[in-house]
Design an enzyme around this catalytic site. Structure first.
Site, PDB file in Angstrom:
ATOM      1  N   GLU A  68     -20.182  10.508   9.033  1.00  0.00           N
ATOM      2  CA  GLU A  68     -21.114   9.718   9.539  1.00  0.00           C
ATOM      3  C   GLU A  68     -20.801   8.106   9.035  1.00  0.00           C
ATOM      4  O   GLU A  68     -20.829   7.971   7.959  1.00  0.00           O
ATOM      5  CB  GLU A  68     -22.451  10.065   9.390  1.00  0.00           C
ATOM      6  CG  GLU A  68     -22.707  11.427   9.557  1.00  0.00           C
ATOM      7  CD  GLU A  68     -24.194  12.151   8.994  1.00  0.00           C
ATOM      8  OE1 GLU A  68     -24.628  11.501   8.185  1.00  0.00           O
ATOM      9  OE2 GLU A  68     -24.104  13.348   9.322  1.00  0.00           O
ATOM     10  N   ALA A  98     -24.810  15.112  12.120  1.00  0.00           N
ATOM     11  CA  ALA A  98     -24.994  16.464  12.001  1.00  0.00           C
ATOM     12  C   ALA A  98     -24.267  17.052  10.985  1.00  0.00           C
ATOM     13  O   ALA A  98     -22.959  17.544  11.214  1.00  0.00           O
ATOM     14  CB  ALA A  98     -25.009  17.360  13.265  1.00  0.00           C
ATOM     15  N   GLU A  99     -24.602  17.505   9.876  1.00  0.00           N
ATOM     16  CA  GLU A  99     -23.971  17.837   8.807  1.00  0.00           C
ATOM     17  C   GLU A  99     -23.476  19.251   9.002  1.00  0.00           C
ATOM     18  O   GLU A  99     -22.255  19.614   8.671  1.00  0.00           O
ATOM     19  CB  GLU A  99     -24.791  18.015   7.335  1.00  0.00           C
ATOM     20  CG  GLU A  99     -24.638  16.405   6.922  1.00  0.00           C
ATOM     21  CD  GLU A  99     -26.011  15.715   7.518  1.00  0.00           C
ATOM     22  OE1 GLU A  99     -26.707  16.218   8.538  1.00  0.00           O
ATOM     23  OE2 GLU A  99     -26.320  14.434   7.256  1.00  0.00           O
ATOM     24  N   PHE A 122     -24.883  11.159   1.530  1.00  0.00           N
ATOM     25  CA  PHE A 122     -25.670  11.283   0.339  1.00  0.00           C
ATOM     26  C   PHE A 122     -25.903  12.640  -0.091  1.00  0.00           C
ATOM     27  O   PHE A 122     -25.942  13.720   0.622  1.00  0.00           O
ATOM     28  CB  PHE A 122     -26.882  10.530   0.433  1.00  0.00           C
ATOM     29  CG  PHE A 122     -27.020   9.179   0.330  1.00  0.00           C
ATOM     30  CD1 PHE A 122     -26.965   8.313  -0.685  1.00  0.00           C
ATOM     31  CD2 PHE A 122     -26.931   8.331   1.689  1.00  0.00           C
ATOM     32  CE1 PHE A 122     -26.953   6.823  -0.935  1.00  0.00           C
ATOM     33  CE2 PHE A 122     -26.974   7.047   1.699  1.00  0.00           C
ATOM     34  CZ  PHE A 122     -26.839   6.280   0.520  1.00  0.00           C
ATOM     35  N   GLY A 124     -28.337  14.421  -1.171  1.00  0.00           N
ATOM     36  CA  GLY A 124     -29.487  15.147  -0.659  1.00  0.00           C
ATOM     37  C   GLY A 124     -29.236  15.716   0.850  1.00  0.00           C
ATOM     38  O   GLY A 124     -30.103  16.437   1.443  1.00  0.00           O
ATOM     39  N   HIS A 168     -31.619  10.397  -2.267  1.00  0.00           N
ATOM     40  CA  HIS A 168     -30.224   9.656  -2.194  1.00  0.00           C
ATOM     41  C   HIS A 168     -29.736   9.646  -3.637  1.00  0.00           C
ATOM     42  O   HIS A 168     -29.013   8.811  -4.039  1.00  0.00           O
ATOM     43  CB  HIS A 168     -30.518   8.386  -1.840  1.00  0.00           C
ATOM     44  CG  HIS A 168     -30.875   8.256  -0.272  1.00  0.00           C
ATOM     45  ND1 HIS A 168     -31.540   8.828   0.270  1.00  0.00           N
ATOM     46  CD2 HIS A 168     -30.085   7.704   0.508  1.00  0.00           C
ATOM     47  CE1 HIS A 168     -31.644   8.695   1.672  1.00  0.00           C
ATOM     48  NE2 HIS A 168     -30.641   7.820   1.772  1.00  0.00           N
TER      49      HIS A 168
END
Lengths: 363, 371
Positions: A68, A98-99, A122, A124, A168
């Site tokens: 991203e 969208a991970e 990040f 998290g 983060h």
């Protein structure tokens, strides 16, 4: 998630990807982001990673970067700055936000012979991709009984000290160290960052590449001629005689600071940079513990069921008769990462490390 | 949630070709099918049904931990399976035994998985690019989309060379449409215009939960929101499955981007041998679908075209032989060695695997080497 994807950017990426792919462009050896020539240069870790990624992109046209905001923006930490400009939108791909989609499509690309390097923005934010990492990526080589290799790298900026909002500043490495089929590494210096990212990309196994984001900007030397160490090797980075301390990523510089301070007070600390969290290279650590008889494991992550716990258990099993004291863990607390104003109280600092050293010496 | 005026049907349940404006469009494909391919449709549906029933029997006799029946879904699978070209790649869910058979997979390898001997283990490139089964619902849709992105990056889309242009087809079910991964696959597929066909077998039940819990709208209406053209077909009509898949794969290969097919079909048996469908669905529903049986329908069609009793008798005998052979070879399957656990966790050398393999070896040796 902090940033949104402009839909029109995704469309233009597709268009230029198609155009570029049909032009049959080579890997782009003249790219400006490549550092040419050898010798030792001084640079921050973020630049070293950028140069390492450029070198990997230039060396093998099957290497792709996905993530991203990694294109024109260069990533939220600018680690991929100019790489899309230099290697094209078909090699440095801005993805939808969208991970799971990033990891899942990277798996498909690896099945097709590509070597995707995914950026998770990040620490998290890795959890929407957790299922694809742990139930698919980690197991596909075994499920295929070895006929399929999974050369996928997942870059994860991690850790605290940057005063950021929730999700983060976390250190989620234990979840992945617990998962068979994955490799995990974390560089502590610009030199290691430059070489380890290239070695991770060259690995035929999935590698989680944890980047200590608080160490992105301090400068350090990078020897452009040789890495000097295997990807999964640990290393003694300061010699000492009284206590061994071990850590990874951002913790290593903290351990070195603690060792310098302790020296003034007459305590000689040996510092081990773990570098690899899975597998862990125990031999240098065990050799050190056999000399010092004491071990303190330091980490930003919560201490319960952590990488530090595993090290404590293994060293206790394998160096039991050399130990003069129980292995001491110095960790983040077993709470969610607190609001940033409390991170100083949450994260182990030099004083907490030296308190751990004192406890080890008290036996 | 079942057949409506929007459902494309080429062959009616009474075995006659449908005479409609929409069907007319596919008439050239249907008219172009040669007799041997039509016979292959029937043969494969019949053979796989016999195999499927035999595998269920093996489970009941304690020879398999589990079986995943495909009874009733043969037309959706056989029509779509025959529509793919050799260079295409197929990402199945876990019930597409007929598609695997068409692509060249030895179906006993599926049995080996359910006998607890492997997690799949076949080499997709050696079995017609038929990839491994994926048991976590919907995960494979993203792998298929990534694979299709790779095909596109390789420049194998829209060249006009029909021996090289490549498409990817991924199978999934009505339950899977609720998964995030499936929806993310739609997003990536439209964003990168992948050469890909999403083939949804709506068999109306996700174990015990009816499709009405997954969606209040027909599932084939969803792709429009993603910008993916879609069509709903009668999935028990092998001709519709073949013709629409052929058209969709051609579009994907030629660079028109992804397509979506919803095949309305019905899981006549249990989800797996572990559940009891009488606890959650009504007999009259099952009976109504029995009257839409895909094989009976196609047999009527073939008989109308002059197929002989002898042909059907030969196919029945072949199916019985196929099932018996699968049983014989199932019972002869050898268990893997314990050491194979460590063999392929990683592609490259790994000290933990080396240490634990060695430990197990010496532990077993302590019992006389024959533990």
């Amino acid at each position: 998630m902090t940033d949104t994807l402009d839909a029109s950017a995704a469309v233009s990426t597709t268009t230029s990807a198609t155009a570029h792919a049909t032009s049959g462009d080579a890997a782009g050896a003249s790219a400006a982001s490549l550092i040419t020539g050898g010798g030792v240069r001084t640079m921050p870790m973020a630049k070293a990673l950028n140069a390492g990624l450029a070198a990997a992109l230039a060396a093998d046209e099957k290497v792709l970067l996905m993530g991203e905001d990694i294109g024109p923006l260069g990533g939220v930490f600018r680690v991929t700055e100019n790489l899309q400009r230099d290697f094209g939108a078909h090699r440095v791909i801005d993805t939808p936000l969208a991970e799971s989609g990033i990891i899942g499509t990277a798996i498909g690309l690896a099945m097709r012979g590509y070597r995707p390097v995914c950026e998770i923005q990040f620490d998290g934010f890795i959890f929407p991709g957790f299922d694809q990492i742990t139930t698919q990526l980690a197991k596909l080589t075994a499920r295929h009984e070895g006929s399929l290799r999974m050369p996928v790298v997942i870059r994860v900026p991690y850790g605290g000290h940057i005063g950021a909002v929730e999700h983060h500043q976390e250190s989620p490495e234990a979840y992945f160290a617990h998962t068979p089929g994955l490799r995990l590494v974390s560089p502590a210096t610009p030199h290691d960052a430059y070489w380890m990212i290239q070695e991770a990309i060259a690995s035929d196994d999935p590698v989680l590449f944890f980047e200590p984001k608080s160490r992105y900007w301090p400068k350090g030397p990078v020897d452009l001629d040789a890495s000097g160490l295997a990807l999964h090797a640990s290393r003694i980075v300061r010699r000492g005689t009284d206590v061994t301390v071990v850590g990874h990523g951002a913790m290593v510089s903290m351990l070195l600071d603690a060792a310098a301070l302790a020296e003034e007070e007459g305590t000689s600390i040996e510092v081990v940079d773990l570098r690899s969290l899975s597998p862990i290279d125990y031999e240098p650590l065990l050799e050190s513990v056999r000399r010092t008889g004491r071990l303190v494991v330091a980490q930003e992550a919560p201490g319960g069921v952590s990488v530090g716990s595993e090290i404590a258990a293994t060293v206790s099993e394998r160096a039991f008769f050399s130990l003069e004291a129980p292995v001491i863990r110095v960790s983040g607390f077993d709470t969610p990462f607190p609001p940033a104003k409390l991170e100083g109280a949450y994260l182990p600092d030099v004083d907490r490390i030296l308190d751990g050293v004192d406890r080890a010496l008290s036996y | 949630m079942s057949h409506t005026a929007e459902t494309l049907q080429l062959l009616a349940p009474d075995g006659r070709l449908v005479d409609s404006e929409r069907a007319e469009r596919y008439r050239p494909v249907v008219d172009g099918l040669d007799e041997s391919l039509l016979q292959s449709f029937h043969r494969t549906m019949t053979v796989i049904r016999a195999f499927d029933i035999e595998a269920g029997n093996l489970q009941r006799q304690g020879q398999l931990a589990l079986w995943i029946p495909s009874l009733g879904q043969e037309a959706a699978q056989v029509g779509s399976g025959y529509a793919a070209r050799p260079q295409d790649h197929i990402f199945p869910a876990y019930r597409e035994h007929a598609v695997g058979h068409i692509r060249g997979l030895d179906v006993v390898q599926i049995i080996a998985m359910l006998r607890g001997l492997s997690h799949g283990g076949w080499v997709p490139e050696e079995v017609g690019n038929f990839h491994l089964y994926t048991l976590v619902i919907g995960s494979q849709t993203l792998h298929a989309t990534g694979y299709a992105m790779g095909v596109q990056f390789d420049g194998l889309v829209g060249t006009g060379d029909e021996t090289r242009d490549t498409a990817v087809m991924v199978y999934f079910g009505d339950g899977a449409t609720s998964q995030g991964d499936v929806n993310e696959a739609f997003v990536f597929a439209q964003s990168y215009a992948t050469p890909q066909v999403f083939f949804l077998q709506n068999n109306h039940w996700a174990i015990s939960v009816p499709v009405s819990v997954q969606s209040r709208t027909p599932l084939f209406h969803r792709p429009a929101g993603f910008g993916i053209p879609s069509v709903q077909i009668d999935g028990n009509d092998v001709l519709a499955s073949y013709a629409v898949t052929l058209e969709s794969l051609d579009a994907a290969r030629s660079g028109e981007g992804p397509r979506f097919i919803e095949a309305l079909t019905y899981r006549m048996g249990a989800h797996t041998t572990s559940d009891d469908p009488t606890k959650y669905r009504a007999d009259d529903e099952v009976e109504s679908w029995r009257r839409r049986d895909p094989i009976a329908r196609f047999e009527t069609y073939l008989r109308g075209r002059g197929a002989s009793d002898q042909f059907f008798a030969e196919v029945a005998a072949e199916a019985a032989d196929f099932a018996a052979d699968a049983r014989r070879r199932t019972l002869a399957l050898e268990p893997p060695t314990a050491e194979s656990m460590f063999a392929h966790v990683y592609s490259e050398q790994h000290p933990v695997m080396d240490t634990q393999r060695e430990w197990l070896r010496s532990y077993e040796a302590a019992f006389g080497g024959d533990a």
